[in-house]
Design a protein around this motif. Structure first.
Motif, PDB file in Angstrom:
ATOM      1  N   LYS A 223      18.338 115.150  25.285  1.00  0.00           N
ATOM      2  CA  LYS A 223      19.725 114.676  25.111  1.00  0.00           C
ATOM      3  C   LYS A 223      20.538 115.698  24.310  1.00  0.00           C
ATOM      4  O   LYS A 223      21.660 116.037  24.672  1.00  0.00           O
ATOM      5  CB  LYS A 223      19.765 113.335  24.369  1.00  0.00           C
ATOM      6  N   ILE A 224      19.938 116.161  23.217  1.00  0.00           N
ATOM      7  CA  ILE A 224      20.623 117.139  22.362  1.00  0.00           C
ATOM      8  C   ILE A 224      20.891 118.419  23.154  1.00  0.00           C
ATOM      9  O   ILE A 224      21.996 118.955  23.135  1.00  0.00           O
ATOM     10  CB  ILE A 224      19.795 117.446  21.092  1.00  0.00           C
ATOM     11  N   TYR A 225      19.879 118.880  23.866  1.00  0.00           N
ATOM     12  CA  TYR A 225      20.014 120.114  24.659  1.00  0.00           C
ATOM     13  C   TYR A 225      21.118 119.966  25.699  1.00  0.00           C
ATOM     14  O   TYR A 225      22.006 120.809  25.805  1.00  0.00           O
ATOM     15  CB  TYR A 225      18.680 120.449  25.331  1.00  0.00           C
ATOM     16  N   ASP A 226      21.052 118.880  26.467  1.00  0.00           N
ATOM     17  CA  ASP A 226      22.047 118.658  27.532  1.00  0.00           C
ATOM     18  C   ASP A 226      23.461 118.558  26.968  1.00  0.00           C
ATOM     19  O   ASP A 226      24.417 119.043  27.558  1.00  0.00           O
ATOM     20  CB  ASP A 226      21.719 117.386  28.325  1.00  0.00           C
ATOM     21  N   GLU A 227      23.597 117.939  25.810  1.00  0.00           N
ATOM     22  CA  GLU A 227      24.906 117.737  25.197  1.00  0.00           C
ATOM     23  C   GLU A 227      25.466 119.025  24.579  1.00  0.00           C
ATOM     24  O   GLU A 227      26.664 119.245  24.599  1.00  0.00           O
ATOM     25  CB  GLU A 227      24.801 116.658  24.105  1.00  0.00           C
ATOM     26  N   CYS A 228      24.585 119.879  24.055  1.00  0.00           N
ATOM     27  CA  CYS A 228      25.053 120.968  23.190  1.00  0.00           C
ATOM     28  C   CYS A 228      24.896 122.385  23.736  1.00  0.00           C
ATOM     29  O   CYS A 228      25.624 123.283  23.304  1.00  0.00           O
ATOM     30  CB  CYS A 228      24.322 120.903  21.852  1.00  0.00           C
ATOM     31  N   MET A 229      23.980 122.626  24.648  1.00  0.00           N
ATOM     32  CA  MET A 229      23.651 124.009  25.021  1.00  0.00           C
ATOM     33  C   MET A 229      24.868 124.808  25.481  1.00  0.00           C
ATOM     34  O   MET A 229      25.097 125.921  25.015  1.00  0.00           O
ATOM     35  CB  MET A 229      22.548 124.027  26.095  1.00  0.00           C
TER      36      MET A 229
ATOM     37  N   HIS B 251      19.734 129.087  22.148  1.00  0.00           N
ATOM     38  CA  HIS B 251      18.382 128.539  22.283  1.00  0.00           C
ATOM     39  C   HIS B 251      17.672 128.506  20.932  1.00  0.00           C
ATOM     40  O   HIS B 251      16.995 127.527  20.600  1.00  0.00           O
ATOM     41  CB  HIS B 251      17.555 129.354  23.284  1.00  0.00           C
ATOM     42  N   ASP B 252      17.803 129.577  20.153  1.00  0.00           N
ATOM     43  CA  ASP B 252      17.147 129.628  18.847  1.00  0.00           C
ATOM     44  C   ASP B 252      17.592 128.484  17.937  1.00  0.00           C
ATOM     45  O   ASP B 252      16.784 127.915  17.212  1.00  0.00           O
ATOM     46  CB  ASP B 252      17.424 130.964  18.147  1.00  0.00           C
ATOM     47  N   SER B 253      18.878 128.165  17.983  1.00  0.00           N
ATOM     48  CA  SER B 253      19.366 127.074  17.130  1.00  0.00           C
ATOM     49  C   SER B 253      18.752 125.743  17.558  1.00  0.00           C
ATOM     50  O   SER B 253      18.374 124.926  16.721  1.00  0.00           O
ATOM     51  CB  SER B 253      20.894 127.002  17.154  1.00  0.00           C
TER      52      SER B 253
ATOM     53  N   TYR C 114      27.210 118.926  15.453  1.00  0.00           N
ATOM     54  CA  TYR C 114      27.907 119.633  14.374  1.00  0.00           C
ATOM     55  C   TYR C 114      26.956 120.552  13.615  1.00  0.00           C
ATOM     56  O   TYR C 114      27.308 121.667  13.258  1.00  0.00           O
ATOM     57  CB  TYR C 114      28.580 118.650  13.413  1.00  0.00           C
ATOM     58  N   TRP C 115      25.735 120.076  13.368  1.00  0.00           N
ATOM     59  CA  TRP C 115      24.748 120.899  12.675  1.00  0.00           C
ATOM     60  C   TRP C 115      24.424 122.137  13.509  1.00  0.00           C
ATOM     61  O   TRP C 115      24.386 123.264  12.981  1.00  0.00           O
ATOM     62  CB  TRP C 115      23.480 120.078  12.404  1.00  0.00           C
ATOM     63  N   LEU C 116      24.207 121.941  14.798  1.00  0.00           N
ATOM     64  CA  LEU C 116      23.863 123.058  15.681  1.00  0.00           C
ATOM     65  C   LEU C 116      25.007 124.065  15.791  1.00  0.00           C
ATOM     66  O   LEU C 116      24.775 125.275  15.857  1.00  0.00           O
ATOM     67  CB  LEU C 116      23.472 122.537  17.071  1.00  0.00           C
TER      68      LEU C 116
END
Length: 179
Positions: free
Chosen positions: A16-22, A44-46, A65-67
């Motif tokens: 979910k995080i990946y799909d939302e933020c990448m 990717h590293d983050s 926000y953190w990413l």
């Protein structure tokens, strides 16, 4: 979009995080580093950092926000490191009196950036950050405020000043920054 807490160490939450933020992380990073491969690696590293530490966020937005902070800082550090390497390289070339015309020309060509990137780089850090997050990260003023830890009003002022300076640097009435 907001859901209960998300654990970056949990495979389904991480997806979910990946799909939302990448894509967002990539867009922010590429505007700072101006190199697709590097931007993708930093994004990717983050995400990997959050996953490896099994970080738990109160919501998907908090993870985002953190990413954004992590990728922004990593991108800025990368640019600083590359600049130091370039200066060290130029110093070696200068001290070594042999000529490297073709290599120097290639290096200069490789490092030539688009006019808008040059103008962005001339902005003070605080103004550059908000304009990148707004124009390339597609974040609203409230989200930018959360990422940078400043008020929404302060974000508006910085964006206004950044656009004003860009107009002067570019020398045009309308500043359009493509995504």
């Amino acid at each position: 979009m907001d859901s209960p807490e998300v654990n970056a160490g949990n495979p389904s939450d991480f997806k979910k995080i990946y799909d939302e933020c990448m894509q967002l992380l990539f867009r922010i990073s590429i505007r700072i580093v101006n190199d697709e491969e590097v931007a993708e690696d930093l994004a990717h590293d983050s995400l990997i950092k959050a996953n490896e530490k099994s970080l738990v966020f109160p919501s998907l937005d908090d993870a985002k926000y953190w990413l954004i902070r992590v990728v922004k800082n990593a991108s800025l550090n990368y640019v600083k490191r590359k600049d130091r390497e370039k200066k060290a390289y130029e110093k070696v070339l200068y001290e070594d009196h042999r000529k490297y015309d073709s290599g120097e020309v290639d290096l200069l060509k490789a490092e030539t950036v688009k006019r808008i990137q040059e103008c962005l780089d001339k902005l003070p850090k605080k103004l550059k950050e908000v304009i990148i997050l707004r124009e390339y990260g597609d974040l609203n003023y409230k989200e930018i405020g959360k990422v940078l830890g400043i008020t929404e009003g302060n974000v508006k002022i910085r964006i206004f000043r950044a656009r004003e300076q860009l107009e002067k640097l570019i020398g045009e009435d309308n500043v359009f920054m493509p995504n």
